[in-house]
Design an enzyme around this catalytic site. Structure first.
Site, PDB file in Angstrom:
ATOM      1  N   LYS A  65       0.834  -1.203   0.000  1.00  0.00           N
ATOM      2  CA  LYS A  65       0.000   0.000   0.000  1.00  0.00           C
ATOM      3  C   LYS A  65       0.874   1.261   0.000  1.00  0.00           C
ATOM      4  O   LYS A  65       0.586   2.247  -0.670  1.00  0.00           O
ATOM      5  CB  LYS A  65      -0.880  -0.041   1.259  1.00  0.00           C
ATOM      6  CG  LYS A  65      -1.906   1.045   1.319  1.00  0.00           C
ATOM      7  CD  LYS A  65      -2.793   0.905   2.530  1.00  0.00           C
ATOM      8  CE  LYS A  65      -4.150   0.403   2.133  1.00  0.00           C
ATOM      9  NZ  LYS A  65      -5.191   0.597   3.120  1.00  0.00           N
ATOM     10  N   HIS A 109     -20.896   9.379   3.506  1.00  0.00           N
ATOM     11  CA  HIS A 109     -21.381   8.032   3.803  1.00  0.00           C
ATOM     12  C   HIS A 109     -22.908   8.021   3.675  1.00  0.00           C
ATOM     13  O   HIS A 109     -23.585   8.897   4.226  1.00  0.00           O
ATOM     14  CB  HIS A 109     -20.965   7.623   5.222  1.00  0.00           C
ATOM     15  CG  HIS A 109     -21.322   6.204   5.531  1.00  0.00           C
ATOM     16  ND1 HIS A 109     -20.645   5.135   4.988  1.00  0.00           N
ATOM     17  CD2 HIS A 109     -22.311   5.675   6.304  1.00  0.00           C
ATOM     18  CE1 HIS A 109     -21.202   4.014   5.410  1.00  0.00           C
ATOM     19  NE2 HIS A 109     -22.205   4.306   6.205  1.00  0.00           N
TER      20      HIS A 109
END
Ligand code: GRF
Length: 189
Positions: A65, A109
């Site tokens: 990552k 969200h």
């Protein structure tokens, strides 16, 4: 004018809502970079239409990552990005990445946090049978779907409503709320 980057993974309707709001002067920011972690994402087509610079990467091509996050951080530095908006970015960022932009990453969200965290929030809320649905704009921190809430909005459903109808209402709400919350953050800085 603040320079911002939008991160997205898929469709990009929230990216487009933010891009429109910037273009119309409803949000005093300049989108200098769009970061996409999926070479097939439709958001890339949308970004072309607005003439925005897109940085696309495929996480599967990197062993760690840290490697692709360093590439992103490098782009963010090159384009002097001051604030980041995650808009349907389906990837968890590392603590290392967060530390480079502390309190400077917003997210949307599709539920009323702290309820229904995770990637299937609308469906989860629908299947739970909630009567009030909503949208949350918050800052990102180490907790998934955690961090300080910037704004929320909600609507009540009566009687029978399909999942598709709920999704449509949520997305409409998102496209209204995100630009508004971004402008609030910009004015407070
Ligand atoms: C939105 O519902 C957002 O809340 C969630 O992912 C979806 C992205 O939609 N995090 P789009 O790509 O912006 O159309």
């Amino acid at each position: 004018m603040k320079k911002i980057a939008i991160f997205a993974s898929g469709n990009g309707s929230n990216y487009e809502a933010l891009a429109n709001a910037c273009q119309e002067g409803k949000v005093n920011a300049q989108i200098v970079l769009v970061v996409v972690d999926n070479p097939n994402a439709y958001v890339i087509e949308r970004a072309k239409k607005y003439g925005h610079t897109v940085f696309v990467f495929n996480p599967q091509e990197y062993q760690k990552k840290r490697l692709y996050e360093d590439l992103i951080l490098n782009e963010l530095t090159n384009y002097e990005v001051e604030l980041i908006c995650f808009a349907g970015y389906m990837r968890i960022v590392s603590k290392y990445f967060l530390n480079n932009f502390p309190g400077k990453i917003m997210n949307i969200h599709p539920a009323l946090l702290p309820s229904f965290k995770g990637a299937h929030a609308i469906r989860d809320a629908y299947e739970f049978g909630v009567k009030v649905f909503g949208v949350t704009i918050h800052f990102i921190d180490e907790k998934i779907d955690g961090g300080i809430i910037i704004d929320q909005d909600s609507f009540r459903v009566e009687g029978n409503i399909s999942l598709a109808e709920v999704e449509t209402k949520i997305h409409e709400m998102e496209h209204r709320l995100y630009p508004q919350a971004l402008q609030t953050v910009l004015m407070e800085e």
